[in-house]
Design a protein around this motif. Sequence first.
Motif, PDB file in Angstrom:
ATOM      1  N   LEU A   1       3.066   9.294  -7.904  1.00  0.00           N
ATOM      2  CA  LEU A   1       1.630   9.417  -8.135  1.00  0.00           C
ATOM      3  C   LEU A   1       1.298  10.775  -8.735  1.00  0.00           C
ATOM      4  O   LEU A   1       0.497  10.897  -9.660  1.00  0.00           O
ATOM      5  CB  LEU A   1       0.910   9.203  -6.804  1.00  0.00           C
ATOM      6  CG  LEU A   1      -0.590   8.922  -6.833  1.00  0.00           C
ATOM      7  CD1 LEU A   1      -0.989   8.133  -5.597  1.00  0.00           C
ATOM      8  CD2 LEU A   1      -1.398  10.183  -6.911  1.00  0.00           C
TER       9      LEU A   1
ATOM     10  N   ASP B   1      -5.065  10.042  -1.076  1.00  0.00           N
ATOM     11  CA  ASP B   1      -4.757   9.442  -2.367  1.00  0.00           C
ATOM     12  C   ASP B   1      -5.003  10.464  -3.441  1.00  0.00           C
ATOM     13  O   ASP B   1      -6.112  10.853  -3.683  1.00  0.00           O
ATOM     14  CB  ASP B   1      -5.647   8.217  -2.586  1.00  0.00           C
ATOM     15  CG  ASP B   1      -5.326   7.495  -3.866  1.00  0.00           C
ATOM     16  OD1 ASP B   1      -4.548   8.026  -4.646  1.00  0.00           O
ATOM     17  OD2 ASP B   1      -5.860   6.406  -4.065  1.00  0.00           O
TER      18      ASP B   1
ATOM     19  N   CYS C   1       9.162   0.984  -1.425  1.00  0.00           N
ATOM     20  CA  CYS C   1       8.331   2.191  -1.526  1.00  0.00           C
ATOM     21  C   CYS C   1       8.094   2.777  -0.143  1.00  0.00           C
ATOM     22  O   CYS C   1       7.753   2.073   0.808  1.00  0.00           O
ATOM     23  CB  CYS C   1       7.005   1.842  -2.198  1.00  0.00           C
ATOM     24  SG  CYS C   1       5.818   3.184  -2.245  1.00  0.00           S
TER      25      CYS C   1
ATOM     26  N   GLY D   1       5.996   5.541   0.172  1.00  0.00           N
ATOM     27  CA  GLY D   1       4.716   6.239   0.146  1.00  0.00           C
ATOM     28  C   GLY D   1       4.804   7.743   0.117  1.00  0.00           C
ATOM     29  O   GLY D   1       3.972   8.440   0.692  1.00  0.00           O
TER      30      GLY D   1
ATOM     31  N   GLU E   1       7.537  -2.743  -4.074  1.00  0.00           N
ATOM     32  CA  GLU E   1       6.713  -2.295  -2.956  1.00  0.00           C
ATOM     33  C   GLU E   1       7.424  -2.436  -1.612  1.00  0.00           C
ATOM     34  O   GLU E   1       7.044  -1.780  -0.637  1.00  0.00           O
ATOM     35  CB  GLU E   1       5.389  -3.058  -2.955  1.00  0.00           C
ATOM     36  CG  GLU E   1       4.545  -2.750  -4.201  1.00  0.00           C
ATOM     37  CD  GLU E   1       3.274  -3.563  -4.274  1.00  0.00           C
ATOM     38  OE1 GLU E   1       3.072  -4.413  -3.389  1.00  0.00           O
ATOM     39  OE2 GLU E   1       2.488  -3.353  -5.212  1.00  0.00           O
TER      40      GLU E   1
ATOM     41  N   ASP F   1       3.482   8.404  -4.215  1.00  0.00           N
ATOM     42  CA  ASP F   1       4.638   8.061  -5.047  1.00  0.00           C
ATOM     43  C   ASP F   1       5.490   7.138  -4.305  1.00  0.00           C
ATOM     44  O   ASP F   1       5.500   7.076  -3.100  1.00  0.00           O
ATOM     45  CB  ASP F   1       5.494   9.262  -5.256  1.00  0.00           C
ATOM     46  CG  ASP F   1       5.445   9.809  -6.574  1.00  0.00           C
ATOM     47  OD1 ASP F   1       4.584  10.558  -6.748  1.00  0.00           O
ATOM     48  OD2 ASP F   1       6.256   9.550  -7.360  1.00  0.00           O
TER      49      ASP F   1
ATOM     50  N   GLY G   1      -2.130   4.379  -4.704  1.00  0.00           N
ATOM     51  CA  GLY G   1      -1.419   4.466  -3.442  1.00  0.00           C
ATOM     52  C   GLY G   1      -1.941   5.587  -2.582  1.00  0.00           C
ATOM     53  O   GLY G   1      -2.845   6.325  -2.969  1.00  0.00           O
TER      54      GLY G   1
ATOM     55  N   HIS H   1       2.836   1.893  -2.947  1.00  0.00           N
ATOM     56  CA  HIS H   1       2.126   2.160  -4.195  1.00  0.00           C
ATOM     57  C   HIS H   1       2.280   0.966  -5.140  1.00  0.00           C
ATOM     58  O   HIS H   1       3.197   0.155  -5.009  1.00  0.00           O
ATOM     59  CB  HIS H   1       2.682   3.407  -4.878  1.00  0.00           C
ATOM     60  CG  HIS H   1       2.449   4.672  -4.115  1.00  0.00           C
ATOM     61  ND1 HIS H   1       2.165   4.707  -2.781  1.00  0.00           N
ATOM     62  CD2 HIS H   1       2.471   5.968  -4.524  1.00  0.00           C
ATOM     63  CE1 HIS H   1       2.008   5.960  -2.393  1.00  0.00           C
ATOM     64  NE2 HIS H   1       2.201   6.750  -3.434  1.00  0.00           N
TER      65      HIS H   1
ATOM     66  N   ILE I   1      -1.082   5.010 -11.203  1.00  0.00           N
ATOM     67  CA  ILE I   1      -0.459   4.566  -9.957  1.00  0.00           C
ATOM     68  C   ILE I   1      -1.462   4.654  -8.827  1.00  0.00           C
ATOM     69  O   ILE I   1      -2.159   5.654  -8.665  1.00  0.00           O
ATOM     70  CB  ILE I   1       0.796   5.402  -9.638  1.00  0.00           C
ATOM     71  CG1 ILE I   1       1.824   5.234 -10.763  1.00  0.00           C
ATOM     72  CG2 ILE I   1       1.398   4.997  -8.302  1.00  0.00           C
ATOM     73  CD1 ILE I   1       3.072   6.070 -10.586  1.00  0.00           C
TER      74      ILE I   1
ATOM     75  N   THR J   1       4.392   9.703  -2.470  1.00  0.00           N
ATOM     76  CA  THR J   1       3.399  10.185  -3.451  1.00  0.00           C
ATOM     77  C   THR J   1       3.984  10.977  -4.605  1.00  0.00           C
ATOM     78  O   THR J   1       3.242  11.529  -5.419  1.00  0.00           O
ATOM     79  CB  THR J   1       2.272  11.022  -2.807  1.00  0.00           C
ATOM     80  OG1 THR J   1       2.764  12.317  -2.489  1.00  0.00           O
ATOM     81  CG2 THR J   1       1.704  10.355  -1.568  1.00  0.00           C
TER      82      THR J   1
END
Length: 307
Positions: free
Chosen positions: A94, A294, A87, A89, A84, A306, A104, A110, A102, A91
């Motif tokens: 995800l 999200d 990460c 973010g 984390e 993601d 986030g 995430h 997942i 997406t």
Amino acid sequence: MSEVSALAQRIDALLPQTQCTKCGYAGCRPYADAIASGQASYNQCPPGGAEGVKRLAKLLGRPVIPLNPENGAARPRPRAVIDESLCIGCTLCLQACPVDAIVGAAKLMHTVIEDRCTGCDLCVPPCPVDCIDMVPVTGERTGWDAWSQTQADEARAHFEAHQARLAKDKAQREARLAARAARVAPRAPDAPSATGAAPDTPRIADVPAAGSPVSSSSTTAPASLPMVDEAAAAAARKQAIIQAALERARQKKAALAAEGRGPKNTENVSAAVQAQIDEAEARRKRLGLAEHQDAAAPEADTPSGDA
């Protein structure tokens, strides 16, 4: 139900439902359909391992054969773990997860719901910062020794819910686009009046002479105010809800940063990584996901896109 379809359903019931695509098909059911129709062999499922091949061979009345190495090897069951602190973010993971494992939101770190992860590996390739590791969690156990029928049934349910959500999102997006197109469609011009003047053009006889008193009978009552566009009002309410959600997300991000738990490498990413992030954002907008921070979970701060 046709004989081939019935056989495919029985084959699907014997597959581990990881939806990993290592068999060469888009998921477990498409692979089952291919086996039932004779388009694929029954030894192409690494997560099922040797026991999986044995089960399918028994169902099909075929000999037990080795797992096809071109599809991969049986291995201990892994679980995705996201670093984390790395990460960003974006997406991408995800969106890739077939079972919504997942959690986030865009530009927020995430994490993985451990009990949902099937170890499919699909979240690893799209990650632009390489912050996802597949960590073995079953010791030396592989195949069905590292999986259970209950887990397979739950994975199938999660996958079907994921597919249903995508279908619902698509239908809603198409409905929004159709409504928007209907609102902005050009209207045919009003037909001219019999006198050749535009319908709203006042006639000379209707205009009082200069200096003459204006009476109520010599003027036309003002046109009634146009009705409020209900669609526009609904859009305004929706925009207000979105803005409120974005503000909550910003506040949460600030709180996480203050605690030292926010993403730590979002400022100076490489041009290649930024290009991937921009592409992901553009794809989210094309898919109608820009309003949903999200993509895998119903709430912005909790699973659905993601690392």
